[in-house]
Scaffold this active site. Structure first.
Site, PDB file in Angstrom:
ATOM      1  CB  THR A   1      51.650   7.708 118.025  1.00  0.00           C
ATOM      2  OG1 THR A   1      52.446   8.525 117.213  1.00  0.00           O
ATOM      3  CG2 THR A   1      50.667   8.580 118.763  1.00  0.00           C
TER       4      THR A   1
ATOM      5  CB  ALA B   1      56.769   3.877 127.646  1.00  0.00           C
TER       6      ALA B   1
ATOM      7  CB  CYS C   1      54.416  -0.293 122.891  1.00  0.00           C
ATOM      8  SG  CYS C   1      54.333   0.155 121.148  1.00  0.00           S
TER       9      CYS C   1
ATOM     10  CB  THR D   1      55.073   3.641 123.300  1.00  0.00           C
ATOM     11  OG1 THR D   1      54.055   3.273 122.370  1.00  0.00           O
ATOM     12  CG2 THR D   1      54.511   4.648 124.287  1.00  0.00           C
TER      13      THR D   1
END
Length: 184
Positions: free
Chosen positions: A12, A168, A171, A174
């Site tokens: 998340t 994104a 990470c 993500t």
């Protein structure tokens, strides 16, 4: 989310951006357990309408815990219509003091289109500086990217989308499958 209580659970990134009278909340869709992506299309940003006052909430952490907190927040907002700060503070107090709630593993970003609050289980209700707030595993990446993008002429939604794309890319917990809600 605590790695001690939920080893191997990751995921998340939630980001809120306020600019030119609009607030955009974006959340990715990835849920991971260890090295496995369990779901890529989770919806972690929700629109609530308690008492006719629109609120957008993004959550990071355990989904069941987050939904418990969303229900509590909705009740607080119904009891204090249009008073987002009061509802968030009341939720944080309950979250911190109640034996059951104290063990919930989640964080929230809450906005009514004017104010943005980060609400934590430690009893914090934080208003972000620089009109940007982020939580979750990629939160620091999204926050840094959004703060840099706030120097540009991009609108709030473009800042949020670009910052989430950067998060994104960095990470592993993500993804780029976004849920985006706009107020204002």
């Amino acid at each position: 989310m605590s790695e001690d209580k939920f080893p191997g659970w990751h995921g998340t990134t939630i980001l809120a951006v306020r600019r030119a009278g609009r607030v955009v909340v974006a959340g990715d869709g990835q849920v991971s357990v260890g090295q496995t992506v369990m779901k890529g299309t989770a919806r972690k940003v929700r629109r609530l309408n308690p008492g006719g006052h629109e609120v957008v909430v993004g959550f990071a952490g355990s989904t069941a815990d987050a939904f418990t907190l969303l229900e509590r927040l909705e009740k607080k907002l119904e009891a204090a219509p249009g008073q987002l700060a009061r509802a968030c503070v009341d939720l944080a107090k309950d979250w911190r003091m109640d034996k059951y709630l104290r063990n919930l593993e989640a964080m929230l970003i809450v906005t009514d289109g004017r104010d943005i609050f980060v609400v934590t289980g430690a009893g914090d209700v934080l208003e972000p500086e620089h009109d940007v707030a982020a939580i979750g595993s990629g939160g620091n990446f999204a926050l840094a990217a959004a703060r840099g993008l706030m120097e540009s002429d991009l609108d709030a939604e473009a800042v949020a989308r670009k910052a989430m794309a950067i998060a994104a890319d960095i990470c592993v917990y993500t993804n780029g499958n976004l849920t985006v809600e706009v107020l204002g």
